[in-house]
Motif scaffolding. Structure first.
Motif, short mmCIF file in Angstrom:
data_model
loop_
_atom_site.label_atom_id
_atom_site.label_comp_id
_atom_site.label_asym_id
_atom_site.label_seq_id
_atom_site.Cartn_x
_atom_site.Cartn_y
_atom_site.Cartn_z
N SER A 1 12.09 7.26 38.18
CA SER A 1 12.47 6.19 37.26
C SER A 1 11.47 6.08 36.11
O SER A 1 11.86 5.85 34.96
CB SER A 1 12.58 4.86 38.00
OG SER A 1 11.31 4.36 38.39
N VAL B 1 12.23 8.90 33.69
CA VAL B 1 13.49 8.65 33.00
C VAL B 1 13.31 7.60 31.90
O VAL B 1 13.78 7.76 30.78
CB VAL B 1 14.57 8.20 34.00
CG1 VAL B 1 15.78 7.61 33.28
CG2 VAL B 1 15.01 9.37 34.87
N ASP C 1 14.30 16.34 30.36
CA ASP C 1 15.58 16.07 31.04
C ASP C 1 15.90 17.16 32.05
O ASP C 1 16.47 16.88 33.10
CB ASP C 1 16.70 15.96 30.01
CG ASP C 1 18.02 15.55 30.65
OD1 ASP C 1 18.06 14.45 31.26
OD2 ASP C 1 19.00 16.33 30.59
N ILE D 1 14.03 16.24 35.01
CA ILE D 1 14.69 15.10 35.67
C ILE D 1 15.86 15.58 36.51
O ILE D 1 16.05 15.14 37.66
CB ILE D 1 15.14 14.07 34.62
CG1 ILE D 1 13.92 13.36 34.02
CG2 ILE D 1 16.11 13.04 35.23
CD1 ILE D 1 14.23 12.50 32.81
N GLU E 1 16.15 15.15 40.52
CA GLU E 1 17.28 14.41 41.10
C GLU E 1 17.95 15.23 42.20
O GLU E 1 18.27 14.71 43.27
CB GLU E 1 18.29 14.08 40.00
CG GLU E 1 19.47 13.23 40.47
CD GLU E 1 20.69 14.07 40.84
OE1 GLU E 1 21.55 13.56 41.59
OE2 GLU E 1 20.77 15.22 40.37
N LEU F 1 19.86 7.08 37.84
CA LEU F 1 18.71 7.47 37.02
C LEU F 1 18.97 8.79 36.31
O LEU F 1 18.60 8.96 35.13
CB LEU F 1 17.45 7.57 37.89
CG LEU F 1 16.90 6.24 38.42
CD1 LEU F 1 15.74 6.50 39.38
CD2 LEU F 1 16.45 5.34 37.28
N GLU F 2 19.60 9.72 36.99
CA GLU F 2 19.92 11.00 36.35
C GLU F 2 20.87 10.79 35.18
O GLU F 2 20.74 11.44 34.13
CB GLU F 2 20.53 11.95 37.38
CG GLU F 2 20.70 13.39 36.89
CD GLU F 2 22.00 13.61 36.14
OE1 GLU F 2 22.06 14.52 35.30
OE2 GLU F 2 22.97 12.86 36.41
N GLY G 1 19.02 9.51 32.31
CA GLY G 1 18.34 10.64 31.69
C GLY G 1 19.24 11.39 30.73
O GLY G 1 18.81 11.80 29.63
#
Length: 228
Positions: A21, A24, A50, A53, A57, A91-92, A95
């Motif tokens: 988090s 992100v 990203d 991220i 994830e 959260l993804e 992102g």
């Protein structure tokens, strides 16, 4: 994994979620700054982050699935893992919104951006996200309720942008492409707030076992605001 206490494994998964988090949120703020400053180098860095991220994830989801398979948790532990997986997905998606914002950069200049207060709007959505994660960490139902209430302010900001764009489009000399880009950025920020609200709802599920239901979609609320 199965040889360690369950509470330690859940704590590690929760800490990984918090770290995700943080990354992100920072990338989202950087995206707003990059567009404001028309910073192409920063935009490239945002894309790289990203990618990180996305990988994080996937790995966190895999760890959660392994936990479910090996530990076969029940009751509160099961709800915790399900909640982590749902928040991980939200959260993804936040992102991805950072990338969508910088994709609008070639379509809009700083003069147009100055007409809209995206910085304030973005930081409000970011604060919602940060508080929703805090609510998860502390299992705080009251804070989760506050996050859901904060969504109305973002909806009002997005509605104001929509109306402003619509007015300016009526001008024969208006730059339609830039106005559409501005509306898109507003929509991305509004979507971030929606994900924060979803996270808050997932926290409520974790704490109470109740699945939060929202009576109106953000689109429906926007249409209603335009009628008012």
């Amino acid at each position: 994994m199965s040889d360690r206490p369950v509470h330690e494994l859940i704590k590690e998964l929760s800490e990984s979620l918090v770290q995700l988090s943080d990354k992100v949120l920072q990338n989202f703020y950087n995206a707003l700054t990059a567009v404001k400053n028309q910073d192409e180098q920063q935009a490239r860095e945002i894309r790289l982050v990203d990618d990180e991220i996305d990988l994080t994830e996937v790995r966190l989801e895999e760890r959660c699935l392994a936990f479910l398979a090996l530990q076969q948790p029940v009751a509160r532990d099961l709800r915790t893992i399900v909640t982590i997986m749902k928040i991980n997905d939200d959260l993804e998606r936040i992102g991805d919104l950072a990338v969508h914002i910088i994709e609008r950069m070639p379509e809009i200049n700083s003069e147009m951006l100055d007409k809209f207060d995206f910085e304030t709007m973005g930081h409000h959505a970011g604060e919602m996200t940060a508080r929703s994660i805090e609510a998860f960490v502390n299992k705080d139902r009251i804070l989760a309720d506050r996050v859901e209430a904060m969504d109305e302010e973002i909806d009002a900001m997005h509605s104001a942008v929509f109306k402003k764009v619509a007015r300016q489009m009526k001008d024969s000399e208006a730059d339609i492409d830039q106005l559409i880009a501005a509306l898109s950025i507003s929509r991305y920020i509004e979507r971030m707030a929606d994900h924060a609200t979803r996270i808050a709802g997932e926290v409520i599920y974790l704490v109470t076992g109740e699945i939060a239901r929202h009576s109106e979609s953000s689109y429906e609320k926007l249409i209603q605001s335009l009628k008012d």
